[in-house]
Scaffold this active site. Structure first.
Site, PDB file in Angstrom:
ATOM      1  N   HIS A  43      33.644  50.372  45.863  1.00  0.00           N
ATOM      2  CA  HIS A  43      33.292  50.300  44.441  1.00  0.00           C
ATOM      3  C   HIS A  43      32.079  49.367  44.309  1.00  0.00           C
ATOM      4  CE1 HIS A  43      34.927  50.055  40.048  1.00  0.00           C
ATOM      5  NE2 HIS A  43      33.620  49.789  40.076  1.00  0.00           N
ATOM      6  N   GLU A  70      33.785  54.667  43.904  1.00  0.00           N
ATOM      7  CA  GLU A  70      34.136  54.389  42.513  1.00  0.00           C
ATOM      8  C   GLU A  70      32.999  53.656  41.824  1.00  0.00           C
ATOM      9  OE1 GLU A  70      38.911  53.470  43.184  1.00  0.00           O
ATOM     10  OE2 GLU A  70      37.518  51.838  42.745  1.00  0.00           O
ATOM     11  N   HIS A 190      45.441  50.557  41.383  1.00  0.00           N
ATOM     12  CA  HIS A 190      45.256  49.244  40.769  1.00  0.00           C
ATOM     13  C   HIS A 190      46.575  48.477  40.801  1.00  0.00           C
ATOM     14  CE1 HIS A 190      42.280  46.672  38.726  1.00  0.00           C
ATOM     15  NE2 HIS A 190      43.357  46.051  38.283  1.00  0.00           N
TER      16      HIS A 190
END
Length: 238
Positions: A43, A70, A190
């Site tokens: 990410h 991401e 998450h």
């Protein structure tokens, strides 16, 4: 069995704390694959506080499994995706100043933007996923954007898990069922960890993939990377 994609951002955070190339992000990704991970996630953020844009190019050259990138689809991020052409791009609405992703897309409010970006990536053969919560209308709108998948934002589940696992997971079960009925594949991520992942994986229908970074990297400090990945793969077995 859902697939495990290891988010290696925290490895880059540790490297960046001292400069140099220790730990080696590319070697770490290769070891994750060697030990059984079915994907690698990064990410990159605009300030490059962990994964650097140069890392993404280095990783692209060696990753043998699925590569998931991401991020918030800024101009810089879009250009990166067009050059790398990863297996999957996961669109996340994180502002530059946030410490970590803390919400899913409000799809209706960003519908035209998401639809255009998704069409652009899909035209290049890149699987698309958007980060969302469990609101059912949001899922219906996500389907209309043309995305292939959604990634369920699982922090609310993780926060409520110890108090009441059944209550914590109920909205995620329904969201996954609705998403599947709409023709969407389902990812999740998450704050999933070795404590809460087995219950999640055993109860969420149609789960395709989980992306796990912070907990997995932290747990590997105690257990070692190979043992930690093995435990995550066991946790994902129905």
């Amino acid at each position: 069995m859902a697939r495990l994609s290891v988010n290696i951002n925290k490895v880059a955070t540790l490297r960046n704390a001292r400069g140099g190339n220790l730990p080696n992000v590319v070697k770490f990704a290769q070891d994750c694959e060697k030990f059984g991970a079915q994907g690698i996630t990064v990410h990159p953020r605009p300030d490059e506080r962990h994964i650097r844009y140069s890392d993404v190019f280095d990783l692209k050259a060696v990753i043998q499994t699925e590569f998931n990138i991401e991020g918030n689809p800024t101009k810089q991020f879009i250009e990166l995706i067009e050059q790398i052409k990863p297996t999957q791009v996961t669109l996340v609405p994180d502002a530059p100043e946030v410490l970590t992703s803390n919400m899913g897309w409000k799809v209706s409010e960003n519908f035209d933007f998401l639809q255009d970006i998704i069409a652009r990536f899909k035209s290049m053969g890149i699987r698309t996923s958007i980060f969302v919560d469990t609101d059912l209308h949001n899922l219906e709108m996500a389907k209309k954007t043309g995305t292939d998948r959604i990634e369920l934002y699982t922090e609310p589940y993780a926060m409520d898990f110890k108090r009441s696992p059944d209550a914590a997971i109920s909205s995620f079960i329904l969201a996954s069922e609705v998403a599947h009925g709409l023709g969407l594949e389902v990812n999740a991520g998450h704050d999933l960890n070795l404590d809460n992942l087995p219950f999640f994986a055993a109860n969420i229908p149609y789960l395709d993939e989980v992306s796990i970074g912070h907990a997995l990297i932290s747990e590997s400090l105690y257990l070692g990377l190979e043992e930690t990945i093995s435990k995550y793969l066991i946790a994902l077995k129905k």
